[in-house]
Write an enzyme that holds these catalytic residues in place. Structure first.
Site, PDB file in Angstrom:
ATOM      1  N   ASP A 246       5.807 -14.313 -13.811  1.00 52.29           N
ATOM      2  CA  ASP A 246       4.662 -14.509 -13.072  1.00 52.29           C
ATOM      3  C   ASP A 246       4.661 -15.508 -12.110  1.00 52.29           C
ATOM      4  OD1 ASP A 246       2.429 -16.160 -13.417  1.00 52.29           O
ATOM      5  OD2 ASP A 246       1.585 -16.168 -14.698  1.00 52.29           O
ATOM      6  N   HIS A 247       4.280 -15.056 -10.934  1.00 48.74           N
ATOM      7  CA  HIS A 247       5.029 -15.603  -9.874  1.00 48.74           C
ATOM      8  C   HIS A 247       4.404 -17.558 -10.048  1.00 48.74           C
ATOM      9  CE1 HIS A 247       1.164 -14.920  -7.588  1.00 48.74           C
ATOM     10  NE2 HIS A 247       1.099 -15.768  -7.196  1.00 48.74           N
TER      11      HIS A 247
ATOM     12  N   HIS B  45      -1.818 -16.375 -14.687  1.00 47.88           N
ATOM     13  CA  HIS B  45      -1.926 -17.698 -14.523  1.00 47.88           C
ATOM     14  C   HIS B  45      -2.651 -18.589 -15.081  1.00 47.88           C
ATOM     15  CE1 HIS B  45      -0.240 -14.930 -11.134  1.00 47.88           C
ATOM     16  NE2 HIS B  45      -1.319 -13.846 -10.619  1.00 47.88           N
TER      17      HIS B  45
HETATM   18  P1  NAD Z   1       2.239  -1.303  -2.235  1.00 46.64           P
HETATM   19  O1  NAD Z   1       1.410  -0.453  -2.925  1.00 46.64           O
HETATM   20  O2  NAD Z   1       2.753  -1.702  -1.789  1.00 46.64           O
HETATM   21  O3  NAD Z   1       2.989  -0.799  -2.389  1.00 46.64           O
HETATM   22  C1  NAD Z   1       3.958   0.132  -3.958  1.00 46.64           C
HETATM   23  C2  NAD Z   1       4.884   0.857  -3.264  1.00 46.64           C
HETATM   24  O4  NAD Z   1       5.809   1.585  -4.534  1.00 46.64           O
HETATM   25  C3  NAD Z   1       5.489   1.747  -2.278  1.00 46.64           C
HETATM   26  O5  NAD Z   1       6.613   1.065  -2.317  1.00 46.64           O
HETATM   27  C4  NAD Z   1       5.274   3.224  -2.473  1.00 46.64           C
HETATM   28  O6  NAD Z   1       5.738   3.279  -1.884  1.00 46.64           O
HETATM   29  C5  NAD Z   1       6.162   3.171  -3.926  1.00 46.64           C
HETATM   30  N1  NAD Z   1       5.016   4.197  -4.631  1.00 46.64           N
HETATM   31  C6  NAD Z   1       3.955   4.496  -5.293  1.00 46.64           C
HETATM   32  N2  NAD Z   1       3.980   5.444  -5.989  1.00 46.64           N
HETATM   33  C7  NAD Z   1       5.041   6.103  -5.860  1.00 46.64           C
HETATM   34  C8  NAD Z   1       5.692   6.999  -6.402  1.00 46.64           C
HETATM   35  N3  NAD Z   1       5.248   7.965  -7.035  1.00 46.64           N
HETATM   36  N4  NAD Z   1       7.569   7.032  -6.245  1.00 46.64           N
HETATM   37  C9  NAD Z   1       7.976   6.071  -5.862  1.00 46.64           C
HETATM   38  N5  NAD Z   1       7.089   5.566  -5.242  1.00 46.64           N
HETATM   39  C10 NAD Z   1       6.455   4.843  -4.965  1.00 46.64           C
HETATM   40  O7  NAD Z   1       1.936  -2.467  -3.775  1.00 46.64           O
HETATM   41  P2  NAD Z   1       2.480  -3.806  -3.558  1.00 46.64           P
HETATM   42  O8  NAD Z   1       1.224  -4.947  -3.206  1.00 46.64           O
HETATM   43  O9  NAD Z   1       3.934  -3.918  -2.582  1.00 46.64           O
HETATM   44  O10 NAD Z   1       3.046  -4.079  -5.203  1.00 46.64           O
HETATM   45  C11 NAD Z   1       3.489  -3.600  -6.596  1.00 46.64           C
HETATM   46  C12 NAD Z   1       3.527  -4.488  -7.186  1.00 46.64           C
HETATM   47  O11 NAD Z   1       3.707  -5.948  -7.635  1.00 46.64           O
HETATM   48  C13 NAD Z   1       2.151  -3.769  -8.484  1.00 46.64           C
HETATM   49  O12 NAD Z   1       2.697  -3.708  -9.379  1.00 46.64           O
HETATM   50  C14 NAD Z   1       1.538  -5.140  -8.176  1.00 46.64           C
HETATM   51  O13 NAD Z   1       0.466  -4.708  -9.352  1.00 46.64           O
HETATM   52  C15 NAD Z   1       2.453  -6.242  -7.975  1.00 46.64           C
HETATM   53  N6  NAD Z   1       1.760  -7.600  -7.221  1.00 46.64           N
HETATM   54  C16 NAD Z   1       1.856  -7.491  -5.914  1.00 46.64           C
HETATM   55  C17 NAD Z   1       1.455  -8.909  -5.484  1.00 46.64           C
HETATM   56  C18 NAD Z   1       1.427  -9.059  -4.237  1.00 46.64           C
HETATM   57  O14 NAD Z   1       1.463  -9.699  -3.184  1.00 46.64           O
HETATM   58  N7  NAD Z   1       1.320  -7.016  -3.238  1.00 46.64           N
HETATM   59  C19 NAD Z   1       1.036 -10.011  -6.445  1.00 46.64           C
HETATM   60  C20 NAD Z   1       1.842 -10.093  -7.289  1.00 46.64           C
HETATM   61  C21 NAD Z   1       1.669  -8.117  -8.416  1.00 46.64           C
END
Ligand code: NAD
Length: 496
Positions: free
Chosen positions: A179-180, A242
């Site tokens: 939980d960042h 959060h």
């Molecule tokens: P994103 O969609 O930008 O990236 C997801 C990644 O997963 C990509 O690299 C994609 O290629 C890969 N992927 C998707 N399907 C796949 C598959 N079948 N096989 C292999 N790789 C696969 O998502 P994100 O924003 O980077 O978020 C990632 C996680 O972090 C999520 O759980 C999200 O809820 C969490 N998160 C993200 C943020 C943020 O600021 N981006 C903040 C809090 C939490």
């Protein structure tokens, strides 16, 4: 620190680009990464190592806290980055990882450790976890860890199911649920403020505190995250994690040590003491909202239902306000009001602790006009400060009072530069094997349990007034009523 091999699943994703790689770069500059370390970005795309490195350099330039140091440190840092094209469902990919891990240990010794950061959509986490277990990539609990991004589950039942599944494969101490918010300096500082000062703790209870407010307001819309948000909403996206974690920091009892489980036990006590809402009471304790079309910064802004990948009839809430009670001796009948939402009037996350008003009998009537209770406001982001409001005499012949703020601020530019980003703190903790700031299975479940009645009532009863607030406002009128009914109003930071 032991030599460390880090695999980032979702290595080409938004989080890796904007947060994870820049955070690792800053840790490297500060000398907080282990001597030998390797970062392997894992993704579906077929890209060369050199291309991946070039993409990461661009991300660091754009997003790292000290991007001006990219040229100086990049060439050495980048030697530790590589990329693996990976099919989540193919054994071949995990065999490749196992071979990489074996080679890493042969080169750097048996003390080496391995970390898997699952920066992928939550539905992919179980597949990856099972494969990692099947290929014995995490069989040594002391030397292997996995980081799970939020959301952890979709509701209580799914979080329990995921915990049971992971519990069969790994030990709890290997599982880091992130939980960042907990990595933010200002959130951690709540513990210092409360427990390293004699001033506050003696009056930190229902005898002296009237109520507590937590606001986590964003000015941005859901942007391009329509499909994610449609399955989430403000309650799941912000309150379950959060906001409740901040509430725990404010309400927890003093720990007897800074051991990970001691702190987490104290927070769990708070979550378990949250008053259970009966379905018929939910409307008195919780308010939901959804932004409609309007204007933002002089430009036309789309309503939630017009956003990309959003159902034009969607009933998903982009705003939530809830009144909680912590039913224990310390907090008897003290309301905790929380609110969070998109496209609100200001970007601010703050905690307001309002003390009971001092009696004003001795003062002349005119003093009562400006009489204000003491208030401690903890700015979490973007303003990082602590302000204590107290009454002071207005200089002049009469006994006129005015509220003044005493401010402690992290704001000087130099100090801001020195502050690690939340992901730096948290990644360092994962590398060092310190789970204090991560959610334990029982904490996650207790947090889901706290909001489960609201989710159920909202799920069964469609809202009649959506959309019910405009971009740039402070949310629906009902949210004002929620707190006004008790004689209070929402606190915001003064414009400076
Ligand atoms: P994103 O969609 O930008 O990236 C997801 C990644 O997963 C990509 O690299 C994609 O290629 C890969 N992927 C998707 N399907 C796949 C598959 N079948 N096989 C292999 N790789 C696969 O998502 P994100 O924003 O980077 O978020 C990632 C996680 O972090 C999520 O759980 C999200 O809820 C969490 N998160 C993200 C943020 C943020 O600021 N981006 C903040 C809090 C939490």
């Amino acid at each position: 620190m032991a030599p460390t091999l880090i695999y980032i699943f979702g290595g080409t994703g938004d989080l890796a680009h904007r947060k994870l790689i820049p955070a690792l770069f800053n840790l490297y500059i500060d000398g907080y990464l282990p001597g030998p370390f390797t970062i392997v970005g894992v993704g579906r795309s077929k890209i060369e190592e050199s291309t991946y490195r070039a993409q990461m350099r661009k991300s660091i330039k754009e997003f790292a806290r000290r991007s001006e140091l990219t040229t100086k440190y990049w060439s050495k840092f980048s030697k530790n980055i590589t990329f693996q094209t990976h099919d989540l469902n193919s054994d071949k990919s995990y065999k490749e990882m196992a071979a990489g891990w074996k080679a890493f240990q042969e080169e750097h010794g048996k003390e080496s450790q391995i970390i898997f950061y699952l920066s992928v959509a939550p539905q992919l986490a179980p597949v990856i976890a099972k494969r990692l277990h099947g290929h014995r990539l995490c069989h040594d609990p002391k030397r292997s860890r996995m980081v799970f991004e939020k959301p952890f589950g979709h509701d209580l039942a799914s979080a329990q199911e995921l915990n049971v599944m992971l519990g069969k494969l790994f030990r709890e101490e290997q599982i880091y649920r992130i939980d960042h918010f907990l990595g933010k300096e200002t959130v951690q500082n709540i513990l210092a403020l409360r427990f390293a000062n004699a001033l506050f703790e003696p009056i930190w209870n229902a005898n002296y505190i009237d109520h507590v407010q937590i606001t986590a307001a964003e000015t941005v819309s859901i942007e391009s995250r329509g499909s994610y948000y449609e399955s989430s909403g403000a309650l799941r996206d912000m309150v379950q994690n959060h906001v409740l974690q901040m509430l725990c920091m404010v309400a927890m009892e003093a720990p007897i040590s800074f051991e990970a489980d001691e702190i987490r036990n104290k927070k769990l006590d708070v979550l378990q003491a949250l008053r259970h809402m009966r379905p018929e009471d939910v409307h008195r304790y919780a308010v939901r909202g959804q932004y409609g079309p309007g204007w933002s910064k002089g430009k036309k802004a789309a309503g939630y239902r017009q956003e990309k990948a959003v159902d034009p009839q969607s009933n998903v809430e982009t705003f939530a306000a809830v009144k909680f009670y912590v039913d224990n001796w310390r907090w008897k009948d003290v309301p905790f009001y929380v609110r969070t939402g998109k496209t609100l009037a200001a970007k601010e996350t703050l905690i307001t602790v309002q003390f009971r008003p001092a009696p004003d009998y001795a003062f002349p009537d005119e003093a009562a006009h400006t009489w204000r209770p003491n208030r401690l406001v903890i700015g979490i982001a973007p303003k990082m400060d602590i302000r204590l409001r107290f009454q002071a005499k207005q200089p002049g012949p009469s006994m006129t009072l005015r509220p003044v703020d005493m401010v402690f601020s992290y704001a000087s530019r130099d100090e801001e530069d020195c502050q690690p980003e939340a992901y730096e703190t948290l990644l360092q903790d994962v590398i060092e094997g310190n789970p204090t700031l991560f959610m334990r299975a029982d904490q996650v479940e207790a947090a889901w349990k706290a909001i489960q009645p609201i989710m159920e009532v909202w799920g069964h009863k469609p809202p009649v007034d959506f959309p019910n607030y405009t971009p740039g406002s402070w949310g629906p009128e009902d949210a004002e009523a929620l707190i006004a009914r008790d004689g209070f109003n929402w606190a915001t930071l003064p414009e400076v």
